[in-house]
Design an enzyme around this catalytic site. Structure first.
Site, PDB file in Angstrom:
ATOM      1  N   GLY A 240      66.638  38.079  24.290  1.00  0.00           N
ATOM      2  CA  GLY A 240      65.421  37.421  23.656  1.00  0.00           C
ATOM      3  C   GLY A 240      63.953  37.514  24.376  1.00  0.00           C
ATOM      4  O   GLY A 240      62.969  37.098  24.036  1.00  0.00           O
TER       5      GLY A 240
ATOM      6  N   ASN B 262      73.809  38.185  15.772  1.00  0.00           N
ATOM      7  CA  ASN B 262      73.986  36.659  16.061  1.00  0.00           C
ATOM      8  C   ASN B 262      72.628  35.939  15.733  1.00  0.00           C
ATOM      9  O   ASN B 262      71.655  36.383  16.222  1.00  0.00           O
ATOM     10  CB  ASN B 262      74.102  36.537  17.633  1.00  0.00           C
TER      11      ASN B 262
ATOM     12  N   LYS C 202      72.113  32.909  15.886  1.00  0.00           N
ATOM     13  CA  LYS C 202      71.711  31.439  16.581  1.00  0.00           C
ATOM     14  C   LYS C 202      71.593  30.327  15.404  1.00  0.00           C
ATOM     15  O   LYS C 202      72.314  30.257  14.520  1.00  0.00           O
ATOM     16  CB  LYS C 202      70.826  31.905  17.330  1.00  0.00           C
TER      17      LYS C 202
ATOM     18  N   SER D 266      67.862  42.454  23.382  1.00  0.00           N
ATOM     19  CA  SER D 266      66.528  42.998  23.039  1.00  0.00           C
ATOM     20  C   SER D 266      66.842  44.275  22.196  1.00  0.00           C
ATOM     21  O   SER D 266      65.983  45.421  22.578  1.00  0.00           O
ATOM     22  CB  SER D 266      65.617  43.159  23.942  1.00  0.00           C
TER      23      SER D 266
ATOM     24  N   HIS E  92      78.627  33.139  24.746  1.00  0.00           N
ATOM     25  CA  HIS E  92      77.492  33.497  24.667  1.00  0.00           C
ATOM     26  C   HIS E  92      76.623  32.825  25.906  1.00  0.00           C
ATOM     27  O   HIS E  92      76.810  31.609  26.270  1.00  0.00           O
ATOM     28  CB  HIS E  92      76.742  33.240  23.243  1.00  0.00           C
TER      29      HIS E  92
ATOM     30  N   GLU F 285      75.962  41.372  27.928  1.00  0.00           N
ATOM     31  CA  GLU F 285      74.548  40.962  27.635  1.00  0.00           C
ATOM     32  C   GLU F 285      73.740  40.434  28.857  1.00  0.00           C
ATOM     33  O   GLU F 285      74.000  39.128  29.263  1.00  0.00           O
ATOM     34  CB  GLU F 285      74.502  39.748  26.576  1.00  0.00           C
TER      35      GLU F 285
ATOM     36  N   GLU G 239      73.705  31.686  25.976  1.00  0.00           N
ATOM     37  CA  GLU G 239      73.201  30.276  25.806  1.00  0.00           C
ATOM     38  C   GLU G 239      74.181  29.057  25.682  1.00  0.00           C
ATOM     39  O   GLU G 239      73.707  28.142  26.112  1.00  0.00           O
ATOM     40  CB  GLU G 239      72.375  30.469  24.312  1.00  0.00           C
TER      41      GLU G 239
END
Ligand code: PEP
Length: 252
Positions: free
Chosen positions: A171, A9, A11, A211, A93, A165, A95
């Site tokens: 991240g 991904n 982003k 991560s 996702h 996730e 985010e």
């Protein structure tokens, strides 16, 4: 036997030219036993898809709108994604959920539209740090899976990958331990079995994301219910992403 699936991904990173170059370089490093995908930004989808044509690299959009068209400034439809030559779409996702208000109901609407359009889907789920601290992880995952996949018929699951996730691991460098990730994956699979039956649930690939790096991928992917990964930061460099994909190849 589930084929491992590793997706990157990107982003809001990489131009169209950078995406095409990446695909060209990655092509030589796609393991025979592993499915590989990339999620470039919208502006690079067409070039990435053109570069990936004939290679074993699937191209996924990072999001889409569920409407076929209309007054939705800044949005993009399933038909538009197909028009780029992309094969699938990442839905839900964290985010999107945290920064842009994506709900489980929105995820569900998008999944139905993606299926009707013939797009594969990766549906992302995961608990926040606060939810884990409060002992709500299993309930949160169950809600996200049940609501996100509501109304999907068992045969449609063949086009769906679930990505677990944990939000606290994305991240942050705080990877879930293999044991913790395995427990969450087993729980998700049990929820899927309750909804769709055991046979369908056993066939669904569940990626781990959060991560993942070249040095921790193998021990995560060795867990029985972890079928590959959804990779953020480490998918931006060909060498790192290729090493992670290699780590997903079954060991004899
Ligand atoms: C992600 O954004 O899906 C992700 C897993 O990111 P990272 O690998 O950087 O934690």
């Amino acid at each position: 036997m589930r084929r491992p699936f590793v997706a990157g991904n990107w982003k809001m990173h990489k131009t169209a030219a950078e995406a095409a170059e990446f695909v060209g370089r990655l092509a030589a490093h796609v393991p025979a036993e592993v499915d590989v995908g990339l999620c470039p930004p919208y502006t690079a989808l067409a070039e990435a898809a053109a570069a990936a044509a004939g290679l074993r690299i699937a191209i996924y959009a990072q999001n889409m709108h569920q409407a076929p068209g209309g007054a939705y400034t800044g949005e993009i439809s399933a038909e538009m994604i197909l028009d780029t030559g992309a094969n699938g779409v990442l839905i839900g996702h964290s985010e999107r959920r945290q920064l842009f208000g994506e709900t489980d109901e929105g995820v569900n609407a998008k999944l139905a539209v993606a299926h009707d359009a013939g797009l594969w889907a990766i549906v992302a789920v995961g608990e926040t740090d606060a939810e884990r601290e409060a002992g709500e992880t299993e309930a949160r995952l169950e809600t996200q899976v049940a609501r996100g996949l509501a109304g999907i018929a068992a045969p449609q699951l063949a086009d769906v990958t679930v990505a677990y996730e944990p939000v606290w691991a994305i991240g942050t460098g705080r990877t879930a331990t293999p044991e913790l990730a395995q427990a969450a994956h087993a729980h998700i699979r049990a929820v899927l079995a309750g909804l769709f039956g055991d046979e369908a649930a056993q066939a669904v690939r569940i990626q781990y994301g959060g991560s993942v790096k070249p040095d921790n991928a193998a021990e995560l992917f060795a867990q029985p219910d972890i079928d590959g990964g959804l990779i953020g930061g480490a998918s931006l460099a060909v060498d790192d992403f290729a090493a992670i994909a290699a780590a997903a190849a079954p060991r004899s």
